[in-house]
Design an enzyme around this catalytic site. Structure first.
Site, short mmCIF file in Angstrom:
data_model
loop_
_atom_site.label_atom_id
_atom_site.label_comp_id
_atom_site.label_asym_id
_atom_site.label_seq_id
_atom_site.Cartn_x
_atom_site.Cartn_y
_atom_site.Cartn_z
N GLU A 161 -1.08 -11.22 13.87
CA GLU A 161 -2.15 -11.28 14.87
C GLU A 161 -3.12 -12.43 14.60
OE1 GLU A 161 -4.04 -7.42 14.99
OE2 GLU A 161 -2.37 -6.53 16.12
N GLU A 169 3.89 -4.13 17.67
CA GLU A 169 2.95 -3.15 17.09
C GLU A 169 2.13 -2.54 18.21
OE1 GLU A 169 0.42 -4.38 13.63
OE2 GLU A 169 -1.13 -3.26 14.72
N GLU A 218 -5.90 8.53 8.97
CA GLU A 218 -6.36 7.76 10.14
C GLU A 218 -5.45 8.14 11.29
OE1 GLU A 218 -5.98 3.54 9.24
OE2 GLU A 218 -3.81 3.64 9.16
N SER A 242 -9.15 0.09 15.98
CA SER A 242 -9.40 0.13 14.54
C SER A 242 -8.29 0.89 13.82
CB SER A 242 -10.74 0.84 14.28
OG SER A 242 -10.58 2.24 14.50
N TRP A 297 0.80 -1.21 0.00
CA TRP A 297 0.00 0.00 0.00
C TRP A 297 0.83 1.26 0.00
CZ3 TRP A 297 -4.54 1.93 3.27
CH2 TRP A 297 -5.72 1.75 2.56
#
Ligand code: IDC
Length: 334
Positions: A171, A259, A300, A266, A65
């Site tokens: 995860e 992380e 975000e 979210s 991305w």
């Protein structure tokens, strides 16, 4: 007479060539050996002198991305100005042209990107985590064969790089149990160890890498240099998760926060700095390594850069998002 001289000449040329090759290969090793190999001692990550090391890092967003942030200047800049010493390369397996769902050409391009990322990190003097970023494919066994082949390839390629760590499943989620993760982890660790006996390996835990207490009940005992990942987002996860972490540490489980963020889980929503501060105090107290999500300008709140910022290195403080500013203040102490 002439023949003898010819022979001597040949012998000398051969010796000079050998010397030249020895210097060349030596130089290659010096590059890769710049950072000491890390290992796990008790619950801690330590260097070659046995001294505790706490890595502080930045994770990319999905490599497919936001490939533009994988560049030498960005890594060198973060090391120098943000004082971070690790970068995590998030290779999504499923979403965003993930490694396991795209074409062979896509896979090749992603491997090249990882290779560039490893080289840039090496040149910048940083540790680098190759992250098999499972997410919507909640069970790591979904692409187990691909994972085994991938990590075998990576370990073969980077066995002489002392700065590479492997994160084998970001995860696990969707009800995947620790015993399932364990089956997967054993296979992947075996594959890595067949090429590299020492590299540090990070294993994800159930419920989006939160159930470290379950891992602590039945850790992977047969392998050295293995750590277990704990992920948190301070907007969602607080005291109850720290309690789990505390219990795992007490049971002797080495933890690694590969992380985290201070938004909600979210990756968006408002930032909880108060809870974030509590988390940082906890991590520093226990010398737990941590890596912040994510190096991008996505709109975000878990993106480290403002969405209006198009630069891929050399960011001014005013170009960081609120989260970016908060994090850099933590890593630099300023
Ligand atoms: C998020 C990204 C977001 C993306 C989403 C889905 O920030 O842009 O749309 O993934 O792919 C995780 C995951 C990490 C998530 C992050 C925030 O490891 O991939 O990134 N998060 O949701 N675990 C908890 C939170």
């Amino acid at each position: 007479m002439k023949r003898e001289r010819n022979q001597k000449w040949r012998m000398w040329s051969f010796l000079v060539l050998c010397l030249f090759l020895a210097i060349l290969s030596g130089a290659g090793q010096v590059q890769a050996a710049k950072l000491p190999r890390l290992r796990v001692k008790g619950t801690q990550l330590v260097n070659d002198q046995g001294k505790t090391v706490q890595l502080k890092g930045v994770s990319t967003h999905g490599l497919s991305w936001y490939p533009e942030y994988v560049n030498q200047k960005a890594f060198t800049y973060m090391k120098k100005n943000w004082k971070v010493n690790a970068v995590r390369l998030a290779l999504y397996t499923s979403e965003y042209n993930g490694y396991c769902v795209g074409s062979a050409a896509n896979r090749k391009a992603l491997e090249k990107l990882i290779d560039r990322g490893v080289q840039y990190a090496t040149k910048a003097g940083m540790y680098v985590i190759i992250d098999w970023h499972i997410l919507s494919d909640g069970n790591p066994r979904t692409y187990e064969k691909k994972a085994v082949a991938f990590f075998k390839k990576m370990a073969e390629k980077y066995k002489d790089h002392t700065n590479v760590l492997y994160e084998i499943c970001n995860e696990p989620n969707g009800g995947t149990t620790w015993s399932t993760v364990r089956i997967y982890a054993k296979k992947v660790i075996k594959a890595i160890r067949s090429k590299d006996r020492d590299a540090v390996i990070l294993v994800g835990t159930p419920t989006w890498s939160q159930d470290v207490d379950l891992a602590a009940e039945n850790p992977l005992k047969d392998y050295n240099n293995v750590m277990y990942t704990l992920h948190f987002y301070a907007g969602t996860h607080g005291d109850y998760l720290r309690k789990k972490a505390q219990a795992a540490l007490k049971a002797g489980l080495p933890l690694f926060v590969s992380e985290f963020g201070i938004s909600d889980a979210s990756g968006n929503g408002s930032l909880n700095t108060k809870e974030g501060n509590k988390w940082m105090a906890f991590l520093n107290k226990h010398k737990i390594s941590y890596v912040a999500w994510n190096l991008s300008n996505k709109s975000e709140s878990s993106a480290l850069l403002k969405s209006s910022v198009k630069k891929t290195t050399g960011w001014k403080n005013s170009e960081l998002s609120a989260w970016g500013k908060w994090y850099v203040k933590k890593t630099t102490g300023k």
